[in-house]
Design a protein around this motif. Structure first.
Motif, PDB file in Angstrom:
ATOM      1  N   UNK A   1      23.346  35.262  64.865  1.00 12.31           N
ATOM      2  CA  UNK A   1      23.435  36.772  64.999  1.00 12.31           C
ATOM      3  C   UNK A   1      21.969  37.493  64.950  1.00 12.31           C
ATOM      4  N   UNK A   2      21.435  37.030  64.038  1.00 17.28           N
ATOM      5  CA  UNK A   2      20.197  37.881  63.742  1.00 17.28           C
ATOM      6  C   UNK A   2      18.850  37.469  64.648  1.00 17.28           C
ATOM      7  N   UNK A   3      19.037  36.005  65.235  1.00 20.21           N
ATOM      8  CA  UNK A   3      17.787  35.740  66.186  1.00 20.21           C
ATOM      9  C   UNK A   3      18.132  36.630  67.343  1.00 20.21           C
ATOM     10  N   UNK A   4      19.421  37.204  67.795  1.00 20.74           N
ATOM     11  CA  UNK A   4      19.678  37.903  69.264  1.00 20.74           C
ATOM     12  C   UNK A   4      19.580  39.533  69.053  1.00 20.74           C
ATOM     13  N   UNK A   5      19.296  39.764  67.712  1.00 18.89           N
ATOM     14  CA  UNK A   5      19.338  41.290  67.316  1.00 18.89           C
ATOM     15  C   UNK A   5      17.746  41.632  67.064  1.00 18.89           C
ATOM     16  N   UNK A   6      17.347  42.578  67.850  1.00 18.76           N
ATOM     17  CA  UNK A   6      15.818  43.213  67.410  1.00 18.76           C
ATOM     18  C   UNK A   6      15.777  43.979  65.940  1.00 18.76           C
TER      19      UNK A   6
ATOM     20  N   UNK B   1      15.758  37.889  62.921  1.00 21.44           N
ATOM     21  CA  UNK B   1      15.514  36.619  62.140  1.00 21.44           C
ATOM     22  C   UNK B   1      14.090  36.571  61.684  1.00 21.44           C
ATOM     23  N   UNK B   2      13.044  36.658  62.780  1.00 22.01           N
ATOM     24  CA  UNK B   2      11.860  36.337  62.412  1.00 22.01           C
ATOM     25  C   UNK B   2      11.152  37.276  61.555  1.00 22.01           C
TER      26      UNK B   2
ATOM     27  N   UNK C   1       1.012  35.839  72.106  1.00 23.02           N
ATOM     28  CA  UNK C   1       2.526  35.431  72.184  1.00 23.02           C
ATOM     29  C   UNK C   1       3.353  36.459  71.218  1.00 23.02           C
ATOM     30  N   UNK C   2       4.211  37.274  71.917  1.00 23.04           N
ATOM     31  CA  UNK C   2       4.934  38.100  71.360  1.00 23.04           C
ATOM     32  C   UNK C   2       6.322  37.686  70.888  1.00 23.04           C
ATOM     33  N   UNK C   3       6.753  37.536  69.720  1.00 28.91           N
ATOM     34  CA  UNK C   3       8.166  37.412  69.427  1.00 28.91           C
ATOM     35  C   UNK C   3       9.280  38.312  70.174  1.00 28.91           C
ATOM     36  N   UNK C   4      10.341  37.785  70.589  1.00 28.92           N
ATOM     37  CA  UNK C   4      11.255  38.759  71.348  1.00 28.92           C
ATOM     38  C   UNK C   4      12.568  37.941  70.640  1.00 28.92           C
ATOM     39  N   UNK C   5      13.680  39.072  70.641  1.00 28.78           N
ATOM     40  CA  UNK C   5      14.802  38.621  70.255  1.00 28.78           C
ATOM     41  C   UNK C   5      15.345  37.488  71.092  1.00 28.78           C
ATOM     42  N   UNK C   6      15.793  36.316  70.713  1.00 34.29           N
ATOM     43  CA  UNK C   6      16.556  35.240  71.575  1.00 34.29           C
ATOM     44  C   UNK C   6      15.406  34.425  71.828  1.00 34.29           C
ATOM     45  N   UNK C   7      14.295  34.529  71.648  1.00 38.32           N
ATOM     46  CA  UNK C   7      13.135  33.540  72.164  1.00 38.32           C
ATOM     47  C   UNK C   7      13.011  32.057  71.534  1.00 38.32           C
ATOM     48  N   UNK C   8      13.759  31.913  70.562  1.00 39.57           N
ATOM     49  CA  UNK C   8      13.823  30.706  69.882  1.00 39.57           C
ATOM     50  C   UNK C   8      14.367  29.761  70.985  1.00 39.57           C
TER      51      UNK C   8
END
Length: 581
Positions: A203-208, A245-246, A486-493
């Motif tokens: 859930x939280x990986x895909x939420x900004x 998540x990050x 590199x910029x972390x974005x939701x779902x980038x894992x």
């Protein structure tokens, strides 16, 4: 939990290794022209933090390592001398890509730093880290917030209720937000900290982060301090893009530090000298003593594939690099240029890296003839269009600035520009469209609007000179950037590769590789390099001890609530603390 530390020194361990082809690190250093036994040659492509870490770990285990670097060792972490500024035998003024800091929750990088010897330092270059005592959040035409940061941290007994109450009180007091806002944010932190791993990834990986804290429903003060400034100053991220998540994991580490969880030192640490003097130069010297060779000016242009392996690498000057194993330790935007159709035919998973996002986050240094008194640590300029953060360096360095340049510089304000796309105050243009002179004047105007609204902390007459990150170059009507981040974005894992994939002798090290920290940091680069080396040891059949891998810490008192959340998530229910208000 972290793996157990070494009980004997690595050099002692290697001297006792009897695996086929294994040799001591001392033998490498003492044997000019040494040729490693077959199967022990490693080409490390890239000499930043990831590449130097991989070389370090491999050399300690008896591999013959050559590092190929196009520009300068240390990558974005290195110091950059301001050309032509040295006078009277003094070195050039020190510049940099941007200031850096070493949070107390870092574990992997400090472990490496302790193993880089420095005369007089029992813990090597790690002893060159010092904790700053405060952080400042500066407002335009408003009251600034000065946070005292603890430098001595001990574990305390906590309960879930005491954690939430302490968070709410601390946030309200430190940020001067209304109690209801502080309590709300404390509750959002509890939602994340009590979330199970399945919810974090599902859930939280895909939420900004912005959506998670419901920034669009909160006050301007909340959005400025919590949604924007904390992400830019603490973790160099963008709140509307980064995954919960990050960012939540980073917040969990910062909050756990004062509670005594996962401490390596003070909450916010910096080096006590220029980066090269305090860290990079001793590191390179130590690697040379271990037998590591360096090829500077070596830009990799192609990986040659044969029989589903990397046969060789080709350099831009037409030279060929032959090795048994290849560690690609280049930044993501450079690494993915090497993924030719031949590479992707064997390792199709690497094509997902095209979805990883890079953006600009570069620095400018302003040199002053008089000392600054802005803050004894980092400062975030909350309302600035370009999301500026800074630190004044002379107060922190043992090698004082008057010993550089022409001898008249008394201080340096190192400023990071996090937003290059928003319109500035003076010219109505984003930083990407400003000339270098316009960038300096715009930064000065934004800093002055925050620091000079109560008293004049910045005086134009005190400015000696300024220096913009040389990675920024003016081309035509806009700037180009040789060193994006590199910029972390939701779902980038899902787009991040593992350290080792389908090509047997190819390994990846860089902050874009899947790591526990999952962010563009020196810690992530170091952690990924350890994973790459461990994978290489597995493939080579080496029985050398694997690299220690440190993981992010969790507050143990909340573990029962995470177990409850695992059951709730499996049933499709929200987190226990995740209420609509």
């Amino acid at each position: 939990m972290a793996e157990q530390r070494w009980s004997v020194s690595r050099r002692t361990f290697l001297r006792g290794t009897v695996a086929a082809g294994a040799i001591s690190a001392g033998a490498v250093a003492g044997a000019p022209g040494f040729a490693a036994p077959p199967g022990r040659r490693v080409a490390v492509l890239g000499g930043g933090v990831a590449g130097l870490t991989a070389a370090h770990e491999l050399a300690e285990r008896g591999f013959e390592v050559t590092v190929y670097e196009a520009r300068a060792l240390g990558g974005k972490a290195r110091s950059v001398g301001v050309p032509g500024t040295g006078r009277g035998g003094r070195p050039d003024l020190p510049g940099e890509h941007g200031f850096r800091f070493f949070p107390g929750f870092y574990q992997n990088l400090p472990d490496t730093m302790r193993r880089i010897p420095v005369p007089g330092n029992a813990d090597g270059v790690w002893s060159n880290l010092l904790a700053v005592p405060e952080a400042r959040f500066s407002r335009r035409d408003g009251d600034d917030i000065l946070l005292a940061l603890p430098d001595s941290l001990t574990a305390i007994q906590v309960t879930p209720d005491s954690i939430r109450e302490s968070l709410a009180a601390t946030i309200t007091t430190a940020t001067k937000m209304p109690p209801a806002e502080g309590a709300y944010f404390a509750n959002r932190l509890m939602v994340f900290n009590t979330s199970c791993e399945a919810r974090r990834f599902g859930q939280w990986e895909y939420t900004s982060w912005h959506d998670f804290v419901r920034g669009n429903q909160r006050s301007h003060e909340f959005r400025a301090l919590i949604s924007r400034s904390l992400t830019s100053i603490m973790v160099a991220a963008k709140e509307n893009l980064a995954s919960t998540r990050t960012i939540g994991s980073m917040g969990e580490q910062f909050l756990g530090n004062p509670l005594g969880h996962g401490n390596d030192g003070g909450l916010d640490r910096v080096l006590n000298n220029t980066t090269n003097t305090a860290w990079i130069d001793p590191w390179v010297q130590h690697l040379r003593t271990l037998g590591v060779r360096f090829e500077l000016g070596a830009r990799v242009s192609e990986l040659v594939v044969r029989d589903k392996r990397i046969q060789s690498a080709r350099l831009a000057d037409a030279r060929t690099v032959d090795a048994d194993y290849f560690v690609v330790a280049l930044p993501v935007e450079q690494a993915r240029k090497l993924w030719s159709s031949e590479v992707l035919a064997v390792a199709p998973e690497l094509s997902a890296m095209d979805r990883l996002f890079v953006d600009w986050m570069n620095g400018i240094q302003i040199y002053f003839r008089t000392p600054l008194r802005i803050s004894r640590g980092h400062t975030a300029y909350v309302d600035t269009p370009w999301s500026l953060t800074s630190i004044s360096q002379n107060q922190l360095w043992t090698h004082k600035l008057p010993s550089f340049g022409d001898g008249s510089v008394a201080d340096c304000l190192s400023v990071d520009i996090s937003d290059w796309h928003s319109v500035g105050m003076l010219y109505g243009k984003p930083a990407t469209e400003c000339t270098h002179e316009e960038i300096f004047r715009e930064v000065w105007a934004q800093l002055s609007s925050h620091l000079n609204d109560r008293e004049q902390l910045l005086r134009p007459a005190d400015v000696h000179s300024w220096f913009l990150d040389p990675g920024i170059t003016w081309q035509g009507a806009q700037n180009a950037n040789a060193d994006p981040l590199l910029i972390n974005t939701a779902g980038s894992w899902d787009a991040r590769p593992n350290a080792h994939g389908s090509i047997e002798n190819l390994f990846l090290a860089g902050d874009y590789v899947r790591t526990d920290v999952d962010l563009a940091t020196m810690e992530g680069a170091n952690e990924s390099a350890r994973a790459a080396v461990n994978a290489l040891l597995d493939v080579s059949g080496s029985n050398a001890q694997r690299c220690t891998g440190f993981k992010l810490r969790r507050t143990p008192e909340l573990e029962p609530l995470r177990a409850v959340d695992a059951s709730r998530y499996a049933q499709g229910l929200p987190n226990l603390f995740d209420t609509p208000t």
